[in-house]
Design a protein around this motif. Structure first.
Motif, PDB file in Angstrom:
ATOM      1  N   ASP A 190      -3.840   0.569   5.043  1.00 30.02           N
ATOM      2  CA  ASP A 190      -2.848  -0.284   3.516  1.00 30.02           C
ATOM      3  C   ASP A 190      -1.860  -1.099   4.356  1.00 30.02           C
ATOM      4  N   GLN A 191      -0.788  -0.052   5.478  1.00 30.15           N
ATOM      5  CA  GLN A 191       0.343  -0.894   5.582  1.00 30.15           C
ATOM      6  C   GLN A 191       0.169  -2.179   6.671  1.00 30.15           C
ATOM      7  N   PRO A 241      -3.003  13.956  -0.339  1.00 26.11           N
ATOM      8  CA  PRO A 241      -3.823  12.616   0.835  1.00 26.11           C
ATOM      9  C   PRO A 241      -5.238  12.662   1.113  1.00 26.11           C
ATOM     10  N   PRO A 290      -2.690   5.459   5.211  1.00 24.82           N
ATOM     11  CA  PRO A 290      -1.984   4.745   4.756  1.00 24.82           C
ATOM     12  C   PRO A 290      -1.722   3.522   6.046  1.00 24.82           C
ATOM     13  N   CYS A 307      -8.034   4.132   0.674  1.00 29.50           N
ATOM     14  CA  CYS A 307      -6.994   2.805   0.704  1.00 29.50           C
ATOM     15  C   CYS A 307      -7.289   1.845  -0.758  1.00 29.50           C
TER      16      CYS A 307
END
Length: 358
Positions: A340-341, A122, A337, A295
């Motif tokens: 991106d969501q 990550p 994350p 991203c």
């Protein structure tokens, strides 16, 4: 007479997007900036790169063996080599060999392999290894050689370190005869600017008090940034990276620094100073664009990059570390994350209201 025809199944693209080829392209793009670093800061840059690569490959092979998996495929994708090179380019050329070993082993074993290896980490391993050293050994990690510029060397009564001098310094901690650590080590332009501003000096006073300063940033550092920019443009041309993240990083940094410079130009440096005095260009093209920890959506990449640029300026200006690229990238790795969501593109054939209900 019947004609023989050959049918080839899709996909028909001739472009091969293999990990090892991408990593080799990144290594090639690092060459101009690396040569500039060696020119201005000596042979220690190459020694650090060789040490970091050796320890990274050995650490990767050992972990794969402990996991009961073949080591050759993991080593053969060159991802550990790229991590080692990026890590080595961020540390001072006089870094003791055992600190280089600690930092790169932490990056490969803890940050990369502990999460499952390439594609699962990550955080950016190179930046995590650098931050690990920066927090643990702040003095050694921020003490650079003065660049090989005649005016600077004459002011400090120094000469260029030879390959043997650099090797003795890295492996044995032995300084050339007649020199002390205070004479050899020097603050980076970002550190120097930050320290003098905290002492109440103005920008004009700072720039006129030392031969360290060039047209925008520090002498030597400006050319290093230019040559890394050339490598970054090569990656864009080869489509190894897309333009969104590097443009957003540099744009965010320029926008934030320009806003404060326009308000108070005597206490906030010219925006070009932030581009050409540290690792901003290296970070924008080679570090923030890591496909695993960054991203993936186009709109998300713009937000991600702009946030990195703004965070770099904020930490450089009010934080405790002058060059904040590593911290900014790691902080945005955490947010990637979520970005991106909330930045997914609209699916073709679906209205926005239907997507929200789903």
């Amino acid at each position: 007479m019947p004609v023989a025809m050959t049918f080839v199944s899709s996909p028909h693209s001739a472009r091969v997007n293999r990990v090892d080829q991408v990593m080799l392209q990144v290594c090639l793009a690092l060459v101009p900036g690396t040569l500039a670093l060696v020119w201005f800061f000596g042979w220690g840059v190459l020694i650090n790169m060789a040490l970091a690569t050796l320890f990274a490959v050995l650490a990767e092979a050992l972990v794969m063996k402990l996991r009961g998996r073949p080591a050759l495929p993991a080593i053969g994708d060159y991802s550990a080599v790229v991590t080692a090179l990026l890590f080595a380019l961020t540390i001072p050329p006089t870094m003791p060999w055992w600190m280089t070993m600690l930092g790169i082993v932490f990056a490969i074993v803890i940050v990369k392999q502990l999460y499952g290896g390439i594609g699962y980490n990550p955080f950016n391993p190179a930046m995590a290894g650098y931050v690990f050293l920066l927090i643990s050994y702040p003095v050694a990690t921020t003490s650079w050689l003065p660049p090989d510029v005649p005016a600077l060397l004459e002011a400090r009564e120094l000469s260029t370190l030879s390959f043997l001098d650099s090797a003795r310094l890295i492996f044995m901690g032995a300084l050339p005869e007649g020199l002390t650590w205070d004479a050899v080590s020097a603050a980076t332009p970002l550190d120097e600017m930050r320290t003098l501003l905290d002492q109440g000096r103005t920008i004009d006073e700072i720039r006129s008090s030392s031969p360290l300063w060039g047209s925008f940033g520090g002498r030597g550092w400006e050319w290093v940034g230019n040559w890394f920019l050339l490598g970054g443009l090569y990656l864009l041309w080869r489509r190894v990276i897309s333009w969104e993240i590097p443009v957003a990083v540099l744009g965010g940094l320029l926008a934030a620094s320009a806003a404060f410079w326009l308000v108070d130009p005597q206490h906030f440096p010219f925006p070009g100073f932030h581009l050409f005095s540290g690792a901003a260009i290296l970070g924008a093209f080679f570090i923030a664009t890591d496909p695993v920890s960054a991203c993936t959506t186009r709109r998300g990449q713009l937000i991600y990059g702009a946030a990195i640029g703004g965070t770099i300026f904020a930490i450089r200006t009010w934080g405790g570390y002058p060059d904040a690229v590593a911290f900014a990238v790691l902080l945005m790795n955490i947010a990637a994350p979520m970005i991106d969501q909330y930045s997914q593109p609209r699916v073709f054939g679906h209205r926005r209201s239907e997507r929200k209900k789903a």
